[in-house]
Design an enzyme around this catalytic site. Structure first.
Site, PDB file in Angstrom:
ATOM      1  N   HIS A  69     -35.316  60.871 -30.187  1.00  0.00           N
ATOM      2  CA  HIS A  69     -35.596  62.027 -31.046  1.00  0.00           C
ATOM      3  C   HIS A  69     -36.986  62.574 -30.783  1.00  0.00           C
ATOM      4  O   HIS A  69     -37.934  61.816 -30.537  1.00  0.00           O
ATOM      5  CB  HIS A  69     -35.348  61.710 -32.525  1.00  0.00           C
ATOM      6  CG  HIS A  69     -36.339  60.806 -33.192  1.00  0.00           C
ATOM      7  ND1 HIS A  69     -37.504  61.272 -33.757  1.00  0.00           N
ATOM      8  CD2 HIS A  69     -36.323  59.468 -33.434  1.00  0.00           C
ATOM      9  CE1 HIS A  69     -38.153  60.251 -34.319  1.00  0.00           C
ATOM     10  NE2 HIS A  69     -37.474  59.150 -34.128  1.00  0.00           N
ATOM     11  N   ASP A 171     -43.892  57.621 -32.974  1.00  0.00           N
ATOM     12  CA  ASP A 171     -42.493  57.722 -33.426  1.00  0.00           C
ATOM     13  C   ASP A 171     -42.132  59.199 -33.382  1.00  0.00           C
ATOM     14  O   ASP A 171     -42.525  59.938 -34.266  1.00  0.00           O
ATOM     15  CB  ASP A 171     -42.355  57.154 -34.847  1.00  0.00           C
ATOM     16  CG  ASP A 171     -40.960  57.336 -35.428  1.00  0.00           C
ATOM     17  OD1 ASP A 171     -40.047  57.724 -34.692  1.00  0.00           O
ATOM     18  OD2 ASP A 171     -40.804  57.090 -36.642  1.00  0.00           O
ATOM     19  N   GLU A 200     -34.057  63.917 -36.443  1.00  0.00           N
ATOM     20  CA  GLU A 200     -33.695  62.515 -36.698  1.00  0.00           C
ATOM     21  C   GLU A 200     -34.291  62.033 -38.011  1.00  0.00           C
ATOM     22  O   GLU A 200     -33.648  61.316 -38.777  1.00  0.00           O
ATOM     23  CB  GLU A 200     -34.195  61.623 -35.548  1.00  0.00           C
ATOM     24  CG  GLU A 200     -33.715  60.165 -35.636  1.00  0.00           C
ATOM     25  CD  GLU A 200     -34.627  59.239 -36.421  1.00  0.00           C
ATOM     26  OE1 GLU A 200     -34.248  58.081 -36.659  1.00  0.00           O
ATOM     27  OE2 GLU A 200     -35.735  59.664 -36.825  1.00  0.00           O
ATOM     28  N   GLU A 201     -35.530  62.433 -38.261  1.00  0.00           N
ATOM     29  CA  GLU A 201     -36.274  61.889 -39.406  1.00  0.00           C
ATOM     30  C   GLU A 201     -35.696  62.325 -40.753  1.00  0.00           C
ATOM     31  O   GLU A 201     -36.035  61.758 -41.782  1.00  0.00           O
ATOM     32  CB  GLU A 201     -37.758  62.269 -39.311  1.00  0.00           C
ATOM     33  CG  GLU A 201     -38.487  61.683 -38.098  1.00  0.00           C
ATOM     34  CD  GLU A 201     -38.714  60.178 -38.170  1.00  0.00           C
ATOM     35  OE1 GLU A 201     -38.285  59.547 -39.142  1.00  0.00           O
ATOM     36  OE2 GLU A 201     -39.322  59.645 -37.220  1.00  0.00           O
ATOM     37  N   ASP A 223     -36.173  54.311 -29.436  1.00  0.00           N
ATOM     38  CA  ASP A 223     -36.956  54.685 -30.626  1.00  0.00           C
ATOM     39  C   ASP A 223     -37.943  53.550 -30.919  1.00  0.00           C
ATOM     40  O   ASP A 223     -37.886  52.501 -30.282  1.00  0.00           O
ATOM     41  CB  ASP A 223     -36.012  54.913 -31.819  1.00  0.00           C
ATOM     42  CG  ASP A 223     -36.615  55.807 -32.908  1.00  0.00           C
ATOM     43  OD1 ASP A 223     -37.859  55.960 -32.974  1.00  0.00           O
ATOM     44  OD2 ASP A 223     -35.832  56.340 -33.727  1.00  0.00           O
ATOM     45  N   HIS A 309     -44.946  55.869 -39.200  1.00  0.00           N
ATOM     46  CA  HIS A 309     -44.999  56.991 -40.152  1.00  0.00           C
ATOM     47  C   HIS A 309     -46.385  57.147 -40.785  1.00  0.00           C
ATOM     48  O   HIS A 309     -46.505  57.619 -41.916  1.00  0.00           O
ATOM     49  CB  HIS A 309     -43.911  56.887 -41.227  1.00  0.00           C
ATOM     50  CG  HIS A 309     -42.533  57.133 -40.674  1.00  0.00           C
ATOM     51  ND1 HIS A 309     -41.413  57.244 -41.458  1.00  0.00           N
ATOM     52  CD2 HIS A 309     -42.107  57.320 -39.402  1.00  0.00           C
ATOM     53  CE1 HIS A 309     -40.358  57.469 -40.698  1.00  0.00           C
ATOM     54  NE2 HIS A 309     -40.761  57.501 -39.429  1.00  0.00           N
TER      55      HIS A 309
HETATM   56 CO    CO Z   1     -39.413  57.678 -37.720  1.00  0.00          CO
HETATM   57 ZN    ZN Z   2     -38.069  57.256 -34.880  1.00  0.00          ZN
END
Ligand code: CO
Ligand code: ZN
Length: 342
Positions: A69, A171, A200-201, A223, A309
């Protein structure tokens, strides 16, 4: 394959991480990827959700989907008050404790800081109490710079040592980086479709129609995953620098045993450092891919990352080198995962 083999590619990772790309607004990231992969692809296109497909054709008649992603977590403006302060909600899994006094930036370059109202009790922190201050003097001044529905991302500069990288958005720009490096090296009998996915998130969204459209023979997702190697962290066996993670389970998927066996056998044969990964919170788009059409065999290579994150995510370049090597080995494997006859 070691860190030095890919070292000269890292300026591209810096570009990828610093590009603006919250869920739904991935174009700056996807443009970088389209340019970087151009010379290695037979065909490139985008779909209605914005997913970028980069195809390298083979002759085996099999088609393999490789996904990462491209989006990152962010914030989205919900309300502008009379003094020009912005209220917001989250785009993806943003923890409130990660937000206070963070710098954020909008696509047009407007930047701000997240601050908080006076709290009744210390520790009474919640999303409703936070606001973004862009230095506006009034509602109209703010509205001239930022509109309702505009998205912002963390400011999180890229720093690099001999072995490690710290940045925002590792990420999953690190996953995109692994795909682009593998594409450059791979010589495969199969038709490889590298998909840089969107959204994706916010719920594994881009990968779903991509997998449906391709209906590949098998798929591999790259990922990040979390680690258990920091002070008083949750118990988790994954450590930075101990090799690429081979996913066993997360909250969106249980990897089929024959896929896990296929991947770990390749890692063993090629003597690639690896570790098994069970992620107790969070999922990957492999979960969406697996459940598409009549079911698609899918494996996941995970890059161990600390502080996922946050504006300062950290990865180890040796794990990245292992991930690239293992992805190339998987894509070059003639047989692929052996679906058992039940
Ligand atoms: Co993420
Ligand atoms: Zn991710």
């Amino acid at each position: 394959m070691n860190v030095t083999d890919t070292q000269n590619a890292y300026p591209f990772l810096q570009q990828l991480t610093q590009a603006f790309g919250p869920s739904g607004l991935e174009n700056p990231v996807l443009s970088l990827l389209a340019v970087a992969t151009q010379g290695y692809a037979d065909e490139t296109y985008r779909d209605t959700l914005g997913n970028l497909y980069v195809i390298k054709r083979g002759t085996s008649g099999k088609q393999v989907m490789v996904s990462a992603h491209a989006d990152e977590i962010g914030l989205i403006v919900t309300f502008i008050d009379t003094d020009g302060f912005l209220r917001f909600t989250t785009l993806g899994g943003v923890s409130v404790t990660n937000l206070l006094y963070r710098r954020v930036v909008f696509e047009n370059g407007v930047s701000g800081v997240i601050a908080v109202e006076k709290l009744d009790k210390p520790g009474d922190l919640s999303l409703e109490k936070l606001y973004i201050d862009i230095g506006a003097t009034s509602e109209s001044d703010a509205a001239a710079k930022v509109r309702i529905g505009d998205s912002a991302v963390f400011v999180g500069e890229y720093t690099e040592t001999q072995t490690r990288v710290i940045s925002k958005a590792l990420d999953n720009r690190i996953g995109c980086f692994v795909l682009s490096e593998a594409l450059k090296q791979v010589v495969s009998p199969h038709t490889l479709v590298f998909v840089f996915t969107t959204q994706e998130e916010v719920g594994l969204r881009g990968a779903r129609p991509a997998a449906y459209a391709l209906d590949p023979d098998w798929a591999v997702t790259v990922d990040v995953t979390r680690t258990g190697d920091t002070p008083k962290s949750a118990r988790m066996a994954v450590r930075l620098g101990a090799g690429v993670g081979i996913k066993v389970m997360d909250r969106a998927i249980v990897i089929a045993p024959y896929v896990k066996t296929w991947i770990s056998e390749q890692a063993r044969k090629q003597q690639i450092p690896h570790q098994f990964e069970v992620l107790e919170s969070g999922g990957t788009e492999s979960g969406a891919i697996q459940l598409t059409k009549s079911g698609i065999p899918v494996g996941v290579l995970s890059i161990p990352a600390r502080y996922v994150h946050s504006p300062g995510e950290m990865i180890d370049k040796r794990d990245v080198a292992s991930a690239i090597a293992l992805l190339v080995a998987l894509l070059q494997d003639q047989a692929g995962p052996q679906i058992p006859i039940y």
